[in-house]
Write a protein that holds these residues in place. Structure first.
Motif, PDB file in Angstrom:
ATOM      1  N   GLY A  39       0.834  -1.202   0.000  1.00  0.00           N
ATOM      2  CA  GLY A  39       0.000   0.000   0.000  1.00  0.00           C
ATOM      3  C   GLY A  39       0.867   1.249   0.000  1.00  0.00           C
ATOM      4  O   GLY A  39       0.478   2.292  -0.511  1.00  0.00           O
ATOM      5  N   THR A 103      -0.020  10.899  -7.020  1.00  0.00           N
ATOM      6  CA  THR A 103      -1.391  11.246  -6.619  1.00  0.00           C
ATOM      7  C   THR A 103      -1.433  12.613  -5.937  1.00  0.00           C
ATOM      8  O   THR A 103      -2.300  13.442  -6.219  1.00  0.00           O
ATOM      9  N   THR A 104      -0.482  12.820  -5.023  1.00  0.00           N
ATOM     10  CA  THR A 104      -0.477  14.069  -4.250  1.00  0.00           C
ATOM     11  C   THR A 104      -0.400  15.269  -5.180  1.00  0.00           C
ATOM     12  O   THR A 104      -1.176  16.220  -5.053  1.00  0.00           O
ATOM     13  N   HIS A 132      -7.075   9.914   2.611  1.00  0.00           N
ATOM     14  CA  HIS A 132      -5.641  10.092   2.841  1.00  0.00           C
ATOM     15  C   HIS A 132      -5.397  11.604   2.890  1.00  0.00           C
ATOM     16  O   HIS A 132      -6.114  12.373   2.242  1.00  0.00           O
ATOM     17  N   SER A 134      -3.510  13.367   1.410  1.00  0.00           N
ATOM     18  CA  SER A 134      -3.340  13.916   0.046  1.00  0.00           C
ATOM     19  C   SER A 134      -4.642  14.437  -0.536  1.00  0.00           C
ATOM     20  O   SER A 134      -4.626  15.278  -1.425  1.00  0.00           O
ATOM     21  N   ASN A 184      -6.887   3.284   1.907  1.00  0.00           N
ATOM     22  CA  ASN A 184      -5.555   2.718   2.189  1.00  0.00           C
ATOM     23  C   ASN A 184      -5.476   2.159   3.604  1.00  0.00           C
ATOM     24  O   ASN A 184      -4.498   1.511   3.946  1.00  0.00           O
ATOM     25  N   ASP A 209      -9.663   9.773  -5.809  1.00  0.00           N
ATOM     26  CA  ASP A 209      -8.302   9.425  -5.423  1.00  0.00           C
ATOM     27  C   ASP A 209      -8.179   7.928  -5.685  1.00  0.00           C
ATOM     28  O   ASP A 209      -8.716   7.105  -4.936  1.00  0.00           O
ATOM     29  N   ALA A 211      -5.324   6.186  -5.927  1.00  0.00           N
ATOM     30  CA  ALA A 211      -3.963   5.708  -5.613  1.00  0.00           C
ATOM     31  C   ALA A 211      -3.961   4.222  -5.277  1.00  0.00           C
ATOM     32  O   ALA A 211      -3.035   3.495  -5.625  1.00  0.00           O
ATOM     33  N   GLN A 212      -5.031   3.755  -4.581  1.00  0.00           N
ATOM     34  CA  GLN A 212      -5.063   2.348  -4.162  1.00  0.00           C
ATOM     35  C   GLN A 212      -5.911   1.486  -5.092  1.00  0.00           C
ATOM     36  O   GLN A 212      -5.936   0.271  -4.936  1.00  0.00           O
ATOM     37  N   SER A 232      -0.709   7.072  -8.609  1.00  0.00           N
ATOM     38  CA  SER A 232       0.766   7.118  -8.535  1.00  0.00           C
ATOM     39  C   SER A 232       1.370   5.904  -9.212  1.00  0.00           C
ATOM     40  O   SER A 232       0.919   4.770  -8.962  1.00  0.00           O
ATOM     41  N   HIS A 234       4.338   4.554  -8.587  1.00  0.00           N
ATOM     42  CA  HIS A 234       5.144   3.675  -7.720  1.00  0.00           C
ATOM     43  C   HIS A 234       4.316   2.643  -6.973  1.00  0.00           C
ATOM     44  O   HIS A 234       4.860   1.668  -6.460  1.00  0.00           O
ATOM     45  N   LYS A 235       2.990   2.837  -6.930  1.00  0.00           N
ATOM     46  CA  LYS A 235       2.140   1.833  -6.265  1.00  0.00           C
ATOM     47  C   LYS A 235       1.693   0.761  -7.249  1.00  0.00           C
ATOM     48  O   LYS A 235       0.895  -0.111  -6.924  1.00  0.00           O
TER      49      LYS A 235
HETATM   50  N1  PLP Z   1      -4.150   8.531  -1.615  1.00  0.00           N
HETATM   51  C1  PLP Z   1      -4.117   7.305  -1.088  1.00  0.00           C
HETATM   52  C2  PLP Z   1      -5.401   6.574  -0.856  1.00  0.00           C
HETATM   53  C3  PLP Z   1      -2.886   6.719  -0.775  1.00  0.00           C
HETATM   54  O1  PLP Z   1      -2.857   5.500  -0.235  1.00  0.00           O
HETATM   55  C4  PLP Z   1      -1.697   7.456  -1.008  1.00  0.00           C
HETATM   56  C5  PLP Z   1      -0.389   6.895  -0.637  1.00  0.00           C
HETATM   57  O2  PLP Z   1      -0.270   6.056   0.227  1.00  0.00           O
HETATM   58  C6  PLP Z   1      -1.790   8.727  -1.578  1.00  0.00           C
HETATM   59  C7  PLP Z   1      -3.031   9.236  -1.862  1.00  0.00           C
HETATM   60  C8  PLP Z   1      -0.575   9.551  -1.872  1.00  0.00           C
HETATM   61  O3  PLP Z   1       0.193   8.966  -2.875  1.00  0.00           O
HETATM   62  P1  PLP Z   1       1.614   9.601  -3.259  1.00  0.00           P
HETATM   63  O4  PLP Z   1       2.384   9.735  -1.978  1.00  0.00           O
HETATM   64  O5  PLP Z   1       2.198   8.596  -4.190  1.00  0.00           O
HETATM   65  O6  PLP Z   1       1.359  10.917  -3.896  1.00  0.00           O
END
Ligand code: PLP
Length: 416
Positions: A39, A103-104, A132, A134, A184, A209, A211-212, A232, A234-235
């Protein structure tokens, strides 16, 4: 159950797949590494590492500006990656794909470029307590700057969104709903189709969002009909420092630039400039070229496995893990959504998550402990932190067996 497991084991052969991930083949504190911190970030297959090396060994140059071989190759690699991203998430055009740091940055881009233009004093933005940071802080900054109001959907004991009164918090001042597709912390997959339909009935745009979700589920932005989607690289096997903002074309056309600099302009005078077309209008400066190419290679890898196979396999891993973990005495698992992905947050007894994850690390197991950048969830459950195990398709049922064994050992060790 056994037959199901056998069938997906045939489509996702984790033992074979693991050979593609050199980092997984190592010992930590004298024990085989069990990587359950997906995650936070995922490991990289040889195909992605090679795509980066190949680019730097053969093609390295700046994109878009050069009329020489290397620059053409770099540009071609970069723009091909954009097309791969568009196809992967079902976007109509690669012009709807903006490369960001992750994502951020994608969410900050929307808050700055869309929010500053379209949100005014007294306007409302709907968030959820499941977000999150972000997907919280950029909106708090915007609300403070503009005098806008943030409203929240709360969460239930089950770690799902509480839709009681949802429609009544939507008003003619609601400018945006920004919500996570998959939590997350709880792994909850939110009913985003329903949220988007209710929002669009009232002309309200929705930001997801993702990201997950994008790394673990098949995604089709046209089918979802979301206005913005952020994720993102990298995930999902790609390098750090590369991510994506997808948006509906009309939204991007109407937004002002996010950052100023090279590449994003059409013409420049002493006192004013005009903007390049999308997506370049939002990509000021030299981008992460190798990162984008790496993301393209990651998408190729995921497509070879098939996103539906990945989802199915991870769901079996998660069900298997939950079933075993629930049998551990004094185990508290946070979140029990009917639809969920492979992030499991828990506490056992009164053992501090940092102590537990340190103990697990000594056994070769990498998990995450803390508030997971989701302090609103921690406040809701009146806890400071949890331990989180999060899976990807290269994890195995045997690793889960070992993990559960070690959790039982931890119980003896901490004597709670
Ligand atoms: N949103 C969620 C649900 C996340 O799990 C994460 C990272 O763990 C992010 C946003 C932020 O991702 P990043 O740090 O790659 O920008």
């Amino acid at each position: 159950m056994e037959t199901d497991m056998q069938s997906s084991k045939q489509t996702i052969d984790a033992a074979k797949i693991r050979r593609d991930f050199p980092v997984l083949n190592q010992q930590v504190h004298g024990k085989p590494l069990v990587y359950f911190d997906n995650g936070a970030t995922t490991q990289k297959p040889i195909a992605v590492i090679k795509a980066l090396t190949r680019y730097y060994e053969n093609d390295n140059a700046n994109v878009h500006r050069g009329i020489h071989q290397l620059s053409e190759r770099a540009t071609n690699g970069f723009e091909t990656a954009r097309k791969k991203v568009a196809a992967f998430i079902g976007a109509k055009s690669e012009r709807q794909i903006i490369f960001t740091r992750g994502t951020t940055e994608s969410i900050n881009l929307v808050a700055a470029a869309w929010g500053r233009k379209f949100v005014s004093e007294g306007d409302e933005i709907i968030l959820t307590e499941m977000e999150h940071h972000s997907n919280l802080i950029p909106w708090q900054l915007l609300a403070q700057e503009k005098g806008a109001v943030l409203k929240y959907l709360s969460i239930t004991e089950e770690g799902t969104l509480d839709f009681t009164g949802f429609e009544s918090i939507l008003s003619n001042r609601t400018k945006l709903i920004a919500v996570t597709h998959m939590s997350n912390v709880f792994g909850t997959i939110n009913p985003i189709k329903k949220i988007i339909r209710l929002a669009h009935d009232r002309g309200i745009p929705v930001l997801l969002d993702a990201a997950q979700s994008v790394p673990h589920l098949p995604i089709d932005v046209e089918h979802l009909d979301c206005d913005f989607l952020a994720f993102s690289g990298h995930k999902m096997l790609a390098p750090t420092g590369i991510g994506v903002l997808y948006a509906k074309r009309s939204r991007l056309e109407n937004m002002d630039p996010y950052q100023g600099g090279g590449e994003m302009i059409s013409s420049v005078w002493h006192d004013k400039s005009t903007w390049n077309e999308i997506p370049h209008k939002f990509e000021a400066g030299t981008p992460h070229i190798a990162g984008a190419i790496g993301l393209g290679a990651a998408i190729d890898y995921l497509n070879t496995l098939g996103m539906e196979n990945i989802t199915h396999y991870e769901q079996e891993l998660t069900t298997f893990a939950l079933d075993k973990m629930m049998r551990i005495p004094n185990m508290k698992i946070y979140g029990n959504a009917p639809e969920r992905g492979g992030a499991i947050s828990f506490n056992i007894g009164n053992v501090h998550p940092h102590d537990l994850s340190h103990f697990l690390d000594q056994q070769g197991i990498a998990v995450r402990a803390g508030h997971h950048c989701a302090q609103l969830i921690m406040r809701k459950f009146d806890i400071a932190a949890t331990t989180r195990a999060s899976f990807y398709f290269y994890n195995t049922f045997e690793e889960i067996d070992y993990f559960v064994e070690q959790l039982t050992e931890a119980q003896r060790f901490f004597d709670y």
